[in-house]
Design a protein around this motif. Structure first.
Motif, PDB file in Angstrom:
ATOM      1  N   PRO A   1       0.807  -1.145   0.031  1.00 25.56           N
ATOM      2  CA  PRO A   1      -0.072  -0.130  -0.076  1.00 25.56           C
ATOM      3  C   PRO A   1       1.003   1.221  -0.024  1.00 25.56           C
ATOM      4  O   PRO A   1       0.414   2.059  -0.842  1.00 25.56           O
ATOM      5  N   ASP A   2       1.892   1.300   0.760  1.00 30.81           N
ATOM      6  CA  ASP A   2       2.776   2.601   0.796  1.00 30.81           C
ATOM      7  C   ASP A   2       4.183   2.198   1.308  1.00 30.81           C
ATOM      8  O   ASP A   2       4.229   1.646   2.415  1.00 30.81           O
ATOM      9  N   ILE A   3       5.275   2.608   0.559  1.00 31.63           N
ATOM     10  CA  ILE A   3       6.405   2.227   1.033  1.00 31.63           C
ATOM     11  C   ILE A   3       6.895   2.972   2.453  1.00 31.63           C
ATOM     12  O   ILE A   3       7.890   2.250   2.962  1.00 31.63           O
ATOM     13  N   ASN A   4       6.481   3.811   2.640  1.00 30.25           N
ATOM     14  CA  ASN A   4       6.535   4.708   3.862  1.00 30.25           C
ATOM     15  C   ASN A   4       5.939   3.870   5.005  1.00 30.25           C
ATOM     16  O   ASN A   4       6.219   4.490   6.252  1.00 30.25           O
ATOM     17  N   LYS A   5       5.137   3.055   4.791  1.00 31.89           N
ATOM     18  CA  LYS A   5       4.189   2.435   5.958  1.00 31.89           C
ATOM     19  C   LYS A   5       4.766   0.891   6.173  1.00 31.89           C
ATOM     20  O   LYS A   5       3.779   0.342   7.051  1.00 31.89           O
ATOM     21  N   ILE A   6       5.573   0.425   5.349  1.00 28.32           N
ATOM     22  CA  ILE A   6       6.043  -1.120   5.552  1.00 28.32           C
ATOM     23  C   ILE A   6       7.331  -1.200   6.085  1.00 28.32           C
ATOM     24  O   ILE A   6       8.124  -0.199   5.756  1.00 28.32           O
ATOM     25  N   GLN A   7       7.868  -2.394   6.758  1.00 28.65           N
ATOM     26  CA  GLN A   7       9.163  -2.631   6.977  1.00 28.65           C
ATOM     27  C   GLN A   7       9.409  -4.299   6.706  1.00 28.65           C
ATOM     28  O   GLN A   7       8.422  -4.884   6.791  1.00 28.65           O
ATOM     29  N   ILE A   8      10.545  -4.457   6.869  1.00 29.85           N
ATOM     30  CA  ILE A   8      10.977  -5.949   6.432  1.00 29.85           C
ATOM     31  C   ILE A   8      11.519  -6.435   7.679  1.00 29.85           C
ATOM     32  O   ILE A   8      12.618  -5.907   8.281  1.00 29.85           O
ATOM     33  N   THR A   9      10.893  -7.471   8.236  1.00 29.56           N
ATOM     34  CA  THR A   9      11.458  -7.994   9.343  1.00 29.56           C
ATOM     35  C   THR A   9      12.269  -9.518   9.083  1.00 29.56           C
ATOM     36  O   THR A   9      11.955 -10.066   8.136  1.00 29.56           O
ATOM     37  N   GLY A  10      13.131  -9.768   9.827  1.00 30.13           N
ATOM     38  CA  GLY A  10      13.753 -11.214   9.821  1.00 30.13           C
ATOM     39  C   GLY A  10      15.275 -10.991   9.458  1.00 30.13           C
ATOM     40  O   GLY A  10      16.035 -11.918   9.291  1.00 30.13           O
ATOM     41  N   LEU A  11      15.696  -9.683   9.394  1.00 21.94           N
ATOM     42  CA  LEU A  11      17.000  -9.601   8.873  1.00 21.94           C
ATOM     43  C   LEU A  11      17.868  -8.932  10.045  1.00 21.94           C
ATOM     44  O   LEU A  11      19.138  -8.459   9.588  1.00 21.94           O
TER      45      LEU A  11
ATOM     46  N   TYR B   1       6.992   3.247  -7.549  1.00 19.16           N
ATOM     47  CA  TYR B   1       7.899   2.734  -6.684  1.00 19.16           C
ATOM     48  C   TYR B   1       7.475   2.749  -4.941  1.00 19.16           C
ATOM     49  O   TYR B   1       7.914   2.094  -4.071  1.00 19.16           O
ATOM     50  N   ARG B   2       6.548   3.525  -4.697  1.00 22.71           N
ATOM     51  CA  ARG B   2       5.840   3.743  -3.338  1.00 22.71           C
ATOM     52  C   ARG B   2       5.013   2.322  -3.154  1.00 22.71           C
ATOM     53  O   ARG B   2       4.610   2.255  -2.110  1.00 22.71           O
ATOM     54  N   ASN B   3       4.545   1.541  -4.388  1.00 25.23           N
ATOM     55  CA  ASN B   3       3.694   0.651  -4.267  1.00 25.23           C
ATOM     56  C   ASN B   3       4.306  -0.526  -4.511  1.00 25.23           C
ATOM     57  O   ASN B   3       3.508  -1.700  -4.713  1.00 25.23           O
ATOM     58  N   MET B   4       5.693  -0.622  -4.376  1.00 22.52           N
ATOM     59  CA  MET B   4       6.316  -2.187  -4.581  1.00 22.52           C
ATOM     60  C   MET B   4       7.521  -1.926  -3.625  1.00 22.52           C
ATOM     61  O   MET B   4       8.090  -1.166  -3.187  1.00 22.52           O
ATOM     62  N   VAL B   5       7.916  -3.290  -3.464  1.00 20.54           N
ATOM     63  CA  VAL B   5       9.345  -3.534  -2.781  1.00 20.54           C
ATOM     64  C   VAL B   5       9.821  -4.692  -3.357  1.00 20.54           C
ATOM     65  O   VAL B   5       8.966  -6.028  -3.466  1.00 20.54           O
TER      66      VAL B   5
END
Ligand code: BG6
Length: 301
Positions: free
Chosen positions: A173-183, A269-273
């Motif tokens: 939904p928004d690159i500013n509102k997600i994070q990636i965990t497990g790293l 780019y805001r809607n993908m990672v």
């Protein structure tokens, strides 16, 4: 109602009786769409991508094989284009796998198989990497997950080296509102900072500028990765890996996105990672007759 599979000249799609669907282009065996039962798209696909086989597909799940990134000099892969030949080759649809799993029998899952080998590769590509290899790529859709798995076989009489990567473009939904965990604690190569080797200090990766990193998580392929909603911590996607010990995290951010003609819209780019499961640090050496298998499963939370 049964699983509905349609096989055209360009693409194969499957829909479960409950409505979930997946679509795979024969070009590159690139998964270009994965939808839940409400029709919500889970993968990001560029509006500006070519789908006619003239360029690699920008979005979905391109398959990187047998080399990741620009090939190194003085290596058997040196003549290949960036990310190798799998994503730009036309694959064969081998059909639906018969599976004895309960889910498959109840039509709650479907597995589609695709093949590419030295024998079916076009001559131009074969000249760039002259090995006798076989690839079987399987795409399994269930009600709440998508598994993609690749088996590489060495059918040659000499060894060869490969890298493998499942280059998933997640729709978010928004690159500013997600994070990636497990790293957390993982060592990574920072490709936007002169390939410096760094360590992930914070528990979660947030993306606020161009990001291109090759992580090797502690715990290797067993480390569970997730893309989570930053404020609630709720996972949007969970990623589990089999035999793929590295994880590439890529987002081009604003300037680079604009510079890529096949990337659209500009603010896409805001809607993908891209969170990409692979074996890309170093090489997998396959002796004659050997096989390498790597897989990922993305589960909707
Ligand atoms: C990532 C790489 O996997 O793919 C990046 O780490 C690269 O360096 C990106 O820019 C996209 O590659 P391409 O060839 O599809 O433009």
């Amino acid at each position: 109602p049964q699983v509905n599979i349609s096989h055209g000249n360009q693409r194969v799609s499957a829909v479960l009786p409950t409505g979930e669907s997946v679509e795979v282009m024969l070009y590159g065996a690139t998964v270009v769409s994965w939808k839940d039962s409400d029709g919500n798209e889970k993968l990001w696909l560029s509006e500006a991508t070519k789908l006619d086989g003239s360029k690699p597909i920008r979005g979905g799940i391109p398959l990187v094989f047998p080399v990741f990134g620009p090939p190194p000099a003085n290596h058997p892969t040196s003549k290949l284009p960036q990310h190798g030949l799998a994503r730009t080759s036309r694959w064969e649809f081998l059909g639906k796998s018969t599976s004895e799993s309960e889910a498959a029998e109840a039509d709650l899952s479907v597995k589609l198989d695709f093949g590419l080998s030295a024998a079916t590769l076009d001559e131009a590509a074969r000249a760039l990497w002259p090995y006798t290899f076989g690839l079987i790529y399987s795409v399994t859709l269930t009600r709440d997950s998508l598994t993609t798995s690749l088996v590489v076989t060495n059918d040659d009489n000499k060894p060869f080296d490969v890298q493998v990567l499942l280059h998933t473009y997640f729709r978010i939904p928004d690159i500013n509102k997600i994070q990636i965990t497990g790293l957390e604690g993982a060592e990574y190569i920072d490709k936007v900072d002169n390939r410096k080797i760094k360590t992930q200090e914070t528990p979660a990766v947030t993306i606020t500028s161009e990001t291109d990193r090759v992580y090797t998580p502690k715990g290797g392929a067993d480390a569970p990765i997730a893309i989570v909603d930053q404020s609630s911590g709720r996972p949007l996607y969970k990623l589990s890996r089999d035999n793929l010990g590295d994880v590439v995290v890529w987002n081009p951010w604003a300037e680079k996105a604009v510079s890529m003609p096949d990337f659209g819209p500009d603010d896409g780019y805001r809607n993908m990672v891209c969170v990409e499961a692979g074996a890309v640090r170093g090489w997998q050496t396959l002796e004659p007759g050997d096989a390498f298998e790597g897989a990922q499963t993305i589960t909707l939370a």
